[in-house]
Design an enzyme around this catalytic site. Structure first.
Site, short mmCIF file in Angstrom:
data_model
loop_
_atom_site.label_atom_id
_atom_site.label_comp_id
_atom_site.label_asym_id
_atom_site.label_seq_id
_atom_site.Cartn_x
_atom_site.Cartn_y
_atom_site.Cartn_z
N CYS A 2 3.42 2.06 -11.59
CA CYS A 2 2.97 1.59 -12.89
C CYS A 2 4.06 0.73 -13.54
CB CYS A 2 2.69 2.78 -13.81
SG CYS A 2 1.51 3.93 -13.14
N ARG A 28 4.27 -5.26 -9.51
CA ARG A 28 4.51 -3.87 -9.11
C ARG A 28 3.26 -3.24 -8.52
NH1 ARG A 28 9.03 -2.16 -12.41
NH2 ARG A 28 8.34 -0.03 -12.58
N TRP A 74 -1.01 2.19 -11.58
CA TRP A 74 -1.24 2.33 -10.13
C TRP A 74 -1.64 3.78 -9.95
CZ3 TRP A 74 1.51 4.74 -5.90
CH2 TRP A 74 1.11 4.29 -4.64
N ASN A 98 5.08 5.85 -16.74
CA ASN A 98 5.25 5.51 -15.33
C ASN A 98 5.91 6.72 -14.67
OD1 ASN A 98 5.63 4.39 -12.81
ND2 ASN A 98 7.57 3.44 -13.38
N GLY A 99 5.23 7.29 -13.67
CA GLY A 99 5.78 8.45 -12.96
C GLY A 99 4.69 9.48 -12.72
N GLU A 473 9.03 -4.26 11.94
CA GLU A 473 8.91 -5.02 10.69
C GLU A 473 7.79 -6.05 10.80
OE1 GLU A 473 9.66 -4.50 7.85
OE2 GLU A 473 9.32 -6.41 6.84
N LYS A 477 4.53 -6.14 8.26
CA LYS A 477 4.19 -7.36 7.49
C LYS A 477 2.73 -7.73 7.70
CE LYS A 477 6.80 -7.72 4.96
NZ LYS A 477 7.38 -6.56 5.15
N GLU A 480 0.35 -5.11 6.12
CA GLU A 480 0.40 -5.07 4.65
C GLU A 480 -0.45 -6.15 4.01
OE1 GLU A 480 4.25 -4.01 2.38
OE2 GLU A 480 4.82 -5.30 4.06
N HIS A 496 2.94 4.17 29.17
CA HIS A 496 2.80 5.64 29.20
C HIS A 496 1.67 6.12 28.29
CE1 HIS A 496 6.43 6.01 31.58
NE2 HIS A 496 7.01 5.15 30.76
N LYS A 597 4.92 -2.47 -5.50
CA LYS A 597 6.16 -3.13 -5.09
C LYS A 597 7.27 -2.11 -4.90
CE LYS A 597 9.09 -6.24 -4.03
NZ LYS A 597 9.01 -6.74 -2.64
C1 AGP Z 1 7.70 -3.68 2.49
O1 AGP Z 1 6.98 -4.91 2.60
C2 AGP Z 1 6.98 -2.71 1.59
N1 AGP Z 1 6.72 -3.30 0.35
C3 AGP Z 1 7.66 -1.34 1.57
O2 AGP Z 1 7.66 -0.87 2.90
C4 AGP Z 1 9.09 -1.28 1.03
O3 AGP Z 1 9.99 -1.86 1.96
C5 AGP Z 1 9.46 0.20 0.86
O4 AGP Z 1 8.56 0.77 -0.06
C6 AGP Z 1 10.88 0.41 0.36
O5 AGP Z 1 11.03 -0.21 -0.88
P1 AGP Z 1 12.52 -0.39 -1.46
O6 AGP Z 1 13.26 -1.27 -0.48
O7 AGP Z 1 12.34 -1.02 -2.81
O8 AGP Z 1 13.15 0.97 -1.54
#
Ligand code: AGP
Length: 602
Positions: A2, A28, A74, A98-99, A473, A477, A480, A496, A597
């Site tokens: 949030c 975010r 969120w 937020n939390g 990675e 990507k 996501e 395997h 984010k």
């Molecule tokens: C990566 O594209 C994602 N947004 C997510 O995996 C991110 O790397 C992960 O949540 C860690 O976030 P941070 O680096 O802000 O701790």
């Protein structure tokens, strides 16, 4: 995650300023939004979906107000809906949060037994009610907030308005981020500096267990004993334009193209100030690197470099699992936490656990002044600048760059870096920018590959050694932002079991940059080709004359560098393949569904 923002001002534009700031928090990730603004009473407007929907509702009424609090939600407790959106109002208290209040159920039962009724499924409505309940007992706002927060377990950043003080905002935080902003016309409380940069660069950080009373011309910080606390006023080193796309179609593309400068700056800084040099690896009997998501993938590259070149064993663990390894953490442990946002709850929990055990904790963080950056024993900033797109790009590559400098540092300490190798490495690091720019030029190639994979629903990434970490990675990507399922697999492991999933036309992206493992990876690609796979082979210019015809349908060549920077070049190509694929699939590239984010909840 949030986003919250509050603003109280001498003028009557609190709504417009607050909404403008809220838009800078969109990155975010959210599913609904809302605002409370005060006139002779508290007015609450909420809407599901984008902030534009909220703005549409606001056009239908007089919004002259000198005090407002707003929120992007969120969803964690309760579905995305107008009812569950913040602000929440109970009794004489209106609040945005937020939390997560983890013990909200038991508090809700307690309040129901005292006659409170609830309209939503949210933990936040319970928190609001609890503060209202405490205010009725104490008749003092700060005491009420302190008393209520002492009952809350979990994380929170609150902005609060009381009915009998309509031009004042009260704020506090625990684990979730919150900053106070100062301008000539009024003062702010917001989740991060990006929300206030259109109006001011002056801000203070709120520490855990501090409470803030914000008026239009005075801001007062208190501790839990209600003693006034003096706070440093900081100046943001970046500006609002960094929160604009500056001509790019998406923030993600802009941030991919920022990488040559970002990475070159990190390496130049390494050779100039050597601030990384005061970590004495020989003092520790074990090294843990802990992070989430892409940051964990960057950590795997760091592990490879530290183990392969500095001969130092490293354990990489996902932050949410690290607490189960607590028996391994001792005062002789070096924990490196990696986080772009510096607010990821799982990573924050891991560093707090390690500190309880006496470990020395180093943070590799991008967001200056973030919670993690303030709680580690030593913080090494990546200085990548604000990263707005939810899918990290420069965040990841800058983490790899910093980790590669730590590995070089460790090599030196262990007497494993001779003058010749140091010269080669220095040449590699100080000339990375033009090689990265070469990778960025290959747009047509990445688009061509995207066209060949975008209508598939399953795709595999395979590689060995450092290439296996790069595959992780690349796979994340693609998942996501294009919502295509993909899986990264150690190339030698595919046979395997999982190779049973390879059928005619299944796309397989193979990465082969490591010289010694090159032929083995080629063999693994041929195994998939023999079963009908459509293979995309990514390697370096060291192999550009290789005969790929027998096993590769598409080939990507990136400039050949040392392994300290190779991952950065390859992942940049994978970022652009994912980007072009997501565009073809018409996805919301900067704000993918369900994602935030920075995940500030565990
Ligand atoms: C990566 O594209 C994602 N947004 C997510 O995996 C991110 O790397 C992960 O949540 C860690 O976030 P941070 O680096 O802000 O701790």
């Amino acid at each position: 995650m949030c986003g919250i923002i509050g603003y109280t001002t001498k003028k009557d534009n609190a709504v417009n300023v607050t909404i403008s700031g809220l838009k800078n928090l969109e990155y975010r990730g959210y599913d609904s939004s809302g605002i409370a603004f005060t006139t002779d009473r508290v007015n609450i407007i909420k809407s599901k979906g984008k902030i534009a929907n909220l703005e549409e509702k606001l056009t239908q009424q007089d919004i002259s107000s000198c005090c407002a609090i707003a929120h992007t939600r969120w969803a964690t407790h309760g579905e995305p809906s107008e009812m569950n959106a913040h602000p929440h109002r109970v009794g004489s208290v209106t609040l945005v949060h937020n939390g997560i209040i983890e013990n909200y159920s038991q508090l809700k039962e307690e309040l129901i037994s005292k006659g409170y009724e609830f309209k939503t499924q949210t933990d936040t409505e319970v928190a609001t009610a609890y503060i209202d309940y405490c205010y009725k007992q104490t008749k003092d706002k700060l005491q009420a907030i302190i008393q209520a927060c002492s009952k809350f377990r979990g994380s929170y950043a609150f902005n609060i308005i009381f009915d009998d003080e309509l031009q004042t905002i009260y704020a506090t935080r625990k684990d979730s981020p919150l900053v106070i902003g100062y301008s000539h016309e009024g003062n702010f409380a917001a989740s991060d500096v990006s929300a206030i940069l259109n109006y001011t660069k002056q801000y203070s950080l709120i520490d855990e267990g501090e409470f803030v009373k914000i008026n239009k011309d005075v801001v007062t910080f208190y501790n839990t004993k209600l003693q006034i606390v003096q706070k440093e006023i900081k100046t943001a080193t970046w500006d609002a334009t960094q929160y604009q796309k500056n001509g790019y179609d998406h923030f993600m593309l802009k941030e991919i193209f920022e990488q040559p400068d970002v990475i070159q700056n990190i390496y130049n800084r390494y050779y100039d100030d050597c601030s990384y040099n005061d970590i004495d690896f020989t003092k520790f009997d074990k090294i843990h690197i802990v992070a989430c998501g892409s940051a964990m993938h960057a950590s795997l590259v760091g592990k490879y470099l530290l183990q392969t070149y500095a001969k130092i064993p490293v354990m990489v663990e996902i932050a949410s699992e690290y607490r189960y390894a607590e028996e391994l953490i001792t005062p002789s442990t070096l924990l490196i936490v990696v986080s772009q946002s510096g607010e990821t709850a799982d990573t924050l929990a891991a560093l707090r656990l390690a500190k309880e055990k006496g470990a020395y904790v180093v943070g590799i963080v991008n967001a200056v002044g973030s919670t993690i950056s303030r709680e580690v024993d030593k913080c090494i900033y990546t200085y990548a600048g604000p990263e707005i797109a939810v899918a990290t790009t420069k965040g990841y590559t800058s983490q790899v760059a910093v980790l590669s400098t730590l590995a070089i540092n460790a090599m030196k300490q262990n007497g494993l870096l001779d003058a010749e190798n140091e010269k080669t490495l220095k040449n590699d690091l100080l000339n990375i920018k033009e090689k990265l720019e070469d990778v960025l030029k290959n747009k047509e190639k990445y688009l061509d590959i995207a066209k060949s994979i975008y209508n598939h629903e399953d795709l595999f990434f395979i590689g060995r050694g450092i290439d296996s970490s790069i595959c992780m990675e690349g796979s994340l990507k693609l998942k996501e932002i294009s919502y295509m399922h993909s899986e990264s697999y150690s190339a030698g492991e595919l046979k395997h079991g999982t190779i049973s999933l390879i059928e005619n036309g299944t796309p397989v992206i193979a990465i082969a940059t490591n010289e010694e493992l090159f032929e083995k990876t080629v063999s693994n690609v041929k195994e998939t080709k023999a079963r009908g796979a459509f293979s995309i082979f990514i390697t370096t210019s060291a192999h550009q004359d290789y005969n790929f015809d027998e096993f590769a349908d598409k080939v990507v060549i990136v400039p050949n560098t040392t392994e300290f920077t190779q991952a950065i070049l390859v992942v940049t190509a994978l970022q652009l393949i994912a980007y072009e694929t997501a565009k073809l699939r018409k996805c919301d590239i900067d704000k993918p569904r369900n994602l935030a984010k920075s995940v500030t909840v565990e």
